[in-house]
Structure formats: structure tokens, C-alpha cells
Design an enzyme around this catalytic site. Sequence first.
Site, PDB file in Angstrom:
ATOM      1  N   LYS A   1      46.656  35.465  28.930  1.00 29.23           N
ATOM      2  CA  LYS A   1      46.898  34.546  27.810  1.00 29.23           C
ATOM      3  C   LYS A   1      46.747  35.290  26.488  1.00 29.23           C
ATOM      4  CE  LYS A   1      43.860  31.287  26.255  1.00 29.23           C
ATOM      5  NZ  LYS A   1      43.804  31.225  24.775  1.00 29.23           N
TER       6      LYS A   1
ATOM      7  N   ASP B   1      49.819  31.321  23.800  1.00 30.10           N
ATOM      8  CA  ASP B   1      49.012  30.150  23.410  1.00 30.10           C
ATOM      9  C   ASP B   1      48.994  30.039  21.883  1.00 30.10           C
ATOM     10  OD1 ASP B   1      47.134  28.101  23.292  1.00 30.10           O
ATOM     11  OD2 ASP B   1      45.430  29.423  23.691  1.00 30.10           O
TER      12      ASP B   1
ATOM     13  N   LYS C   1      50.202  27.116  20.300  1.00 33.84           N
ATOM     14  CA  LYS C   1      50.030  25.690  19.973  1.00 33.84           C
ATOM     15  C   LYS C   1      50.922  25.277  18.798  1.00 33.84           C
ATOM     16  CE  LYS C   1      45.146  25.604  21.426  1.00 33.84           C
ATOM     17  NZ  LYS C   1      44.869  27.052  21.636  1.00 33.84           N
TER      18      LYS C   1
ATOM     19  N   ASP D   1      54.892  21.415  14.299  1.00 34.78           N
ATOM     20  CA  ASP D   1      55.671  21.454  13.052  1.00 34.78           C
ATOM     21  C   ASP D   1      56.799  20.435  13.209  1.00 34.78           C
ATOM     22  OD1 ASP D   1      56.978  22.420  10.645  1.00 34.78           O
ATOM     23  OD2 ASP D   1      55.940  24.329  10.960  1.00 34.78           O
TER      24      ASP D   1
ATOM     25  N   THR E   1      39.234  20.265  22.323  1.00 34.08           N
ATOM     26  CA  THR E   1      37.906  19.872  22.818  1.00 34.08           C
ATOM     27  C   THR E   1      36.827  20.106  21.771  1.00 34.08           C
ATOM     28  OG1 THR E   1      37.791  22.006  23.882  1.00 34.08           O
ATOM     29  CG2 THR E   1      38.345  20.140  25.282  1.00 34.08           C
TER      30      THR E   1
ATOM     31  N   ARG F   1      35.701  35.457  28.793  1.00 30.08           N
ATOM     32  CA  ARG F   1      34.574  36.392  28.826  1.00 30.08           C
ATOM     33  C   ARG F   1      33.984  36.687  30.192  1.00 30.08           C
ATOM     34  NH1 ARG F   1      32.198  33.105  23.919  1.00 30.08           N
ATOM     35  NH2 ARG F   1      33.501  31.598  25.055  1.00 30.08           N
TER      36      ARG F   1
HETATM   37  O1  C5P Z   1      35.723  33.284  27.159  1.00 32.08           O
HETATM   38  P1  C5P Z   1      36.102  31.898  27.630  1.00 32.08           P
HETATM   39  O2  C5P Z   1      36.295  31.799  29.118  1.00 32.08           O
HETATM   40  O3  C5P Z   1      35.188  30.841  27.083  1.00 32.08           O
HETATM   41  O4  C5P Z   1      37.544  31.694  26.977  1.00 32.08           O
HETATM   42  C1  C5P Z   1      38.236  30.505  27.129  1.00 32.08           C
HETATM   43  C2  C5P Z   1      39.594  30.564  26.483  1.00 32.08           C
HETATM   44  O5  C5P Z   1      40.141  29.258  26.530  1.00 32.08           O
HETATM   45  C3  C5P Z   1      39.600  30.988  25.026  1.00 32.08           C
HETATM   46  O6  C5P Z   1      40.855  31.670  24.787  1.00 32.08           O
HETATM   47  C4  C5P Z   1      39.560  29.679  24.291  1.00 32.08           C
HETATM   48  O7  C5P Z   1      40.153  29.749  23.035  1.00 32.08           O
HETATM   49  C5  C5P Z   1      40.391  28.802  25.207  1.00 32.08           C
HETATM   50  N1  C5P Z   1      40.091  27.378  25.090  1.00 32.08           N
HETATM   51  C6  C5P Z   1      38.831  26.844  25.305  1.00 32.08           C
HETATM   52  N2  C5P Z   1      38.613  25.504  25.198  1.00 32.08           N
HETATM   53  C7  C5P Z   1      39.622  24.712  24.908  1.00 32.08           C
HETATM   54  C8  C5P Z   1      40.899  25.192  24.704  1.00 32.08           C
HETATM   55  C9  C5P Z   1      41.098  26.564  24.814  1.00 32.08           C
HETATM   56  O8  C5P Z   1      37.896  27.584  25.582  1.00 32.08           O
HETATM   57  N3  C5P Z   1      39.401  23.412  24.858  1.00 32.08           N
END
Ligand code: C5P
Length: 245
Positions: free
Chosen positions: A41, A68, A70, A73, A127, A218
Site C-alpha cells: 500500500k 491509498d 482517498k 473532489d 476511524t 509496523r
Molecule cells: O502500522 P499499522 O499497521 O498501524 O498501519 C496501518 C495502516 O493502515 C496505515 O497506513 C494507516 O494509515 C492505515 N489506516 C489505519 N486506520 C484506518 C485507516 C487506515 O491504520 N482507519
Amino acid sequence: MSEKRGRMIDPRCVVVALDFSDAGAVMELASGLDPDNCRLKVGKELYTHRGPALVEKLIADGFDVFLDLKFHDIPNTVAGACAAAADLGVWMVNVHALGGRRMMEAARAAVAQKAHQPLLIAVTILTSMSDSDLHEIGLSGSAEENVIRLAKLAEQSGLDGVVCSPLEVTALGRECREGFQFITPGIRPAGAQVNDQKRITTPTDALKSGADYLVIGRPITAADDPLAALQAINAEIRAAFPITA
Ligand code: C5P
């Protein structure tokens, strides 16, 4: 593929979130991952730093890329952006459902004209927004009520699925058609660091709830051995959903 409540589990259901600004770090990580075992992503930070050239490089290296960005517009602009994403060759692209039916239908129509058609996904409610944040911008009802209403609007507008919390998937699965795709972040393997995520689910539980793709950052990207971390997650998934083909 293995079966999950009548739907198939994609063996590449893990989408690794490349939340970096540095192209060197991205390429180092990607070179240690295997396109047969995951997708990638690319979000706003990396794309704003490195642009389409980096996406093209990842695709040339064999990866499916979820762009991603989003988009939100006027319909004509979002349609053009989605057409550009299709030309770029990405596997998945997303728009904000709050852009409305005409915007999503224009995006769908633009992608439908392309030889390569990415999955077209909607973001419903971020979220990060609480019920009081929603009321402040004039949206009544709870976050979950808004998520369900917007997911159904996305479905009616011809989109392929939504990004949602793993905790929303079960309710959305009841409301949306068979085959509508659910992409869930907020995933943590058992024992992994939670970081700044608040409501988390394990990969297996998210898939059991009805998720189709798991966005994981992560736990993989910050691991000492990212490939081993990815393989451990895939092994957990395969143990829960044996591949029968
Ligand atoms: O490192 P981690 O697993 O927390 O990363 C989650 C990914 O999902 C990040 O790119 C974050 O921006 C994205 N994301 C999220 N929660 C959301 C929408 C997207 O963590 N509600």
C-alpha cells in the site's frame, strides 16, 4: 485459495502499508518481500514524496499496489484521477464515499473504460473521527450508522468494496452484497506491539469476521526481519484457513 464462509481467502490477503517518506527505505523493504506473499500500500506521504515513478517501480518488481490516496473532489476530477490510477497499473485505488453518489459513479465509469481496471474502494468514515467530531461537521447518528449508510451508498454506486475497521466487518457483511470487498487496517498479530492503534484484531479473527484484505504496517515494516514477520502472519492465516485447492 481457501474458503471462508462461502468466500475465498486470497493467499496474498496481507497488504503491507509502506508508511515511509524515503524511497531508499521502501525499496530496501520491498526487495526483502515476495510479491507472491503480499501486496503493498502506497499512501499520501510516500506518494507526495516520490510520486508515480515509485509506484511504477514497485509494479515492475511484481507487486500489486493499493494506491491509498482517498480521492474526494468534484466528480469530473475524481474520475480523471481514478483513470490515471488505472493507467498507472495499480491493483486497488480508493475514494471518499462522502464525495457522494455522482462522484463514485463517475469514478466507476472512468475505470470501466480502461483496459486495466483496479479495484475501486471507498473510505466511509475515518476511524480517527469520534461521534462528536461527526456531529460537529453536521453528521447525525453514530459512527457505525454512518459507516453502514456510506458503505451501502458505495455499493449502490458500483464500487467494489470499502475500507473499514475489523470491528465493523460483521455488521457490514450483513448489509452488503456477497462479494463486496472489505479491507481492514487495525490488525495486530497476537503479541505484537499495539503502537497507536486503539481497537485491534488479529489477522485470523479479522478474516473470520469477513475481511478480504488486511492492511498491516509496523508489525511487518518495523520488524528486525520483515520477511519473517510476513511469513509468520501468513502461516497463522494458513493454519486457520487450510488451502484445499
Ligand atoms: O502500522 P499499522 O499497521 O498501524 O498501519 C496501518 C495502516 O493502515 C496505515 O497506513 C494507516 O494509515 C492505515 N489506516 C489505519 N486506520 C484506518 C485507516 C487506515 O491504520 N482507519
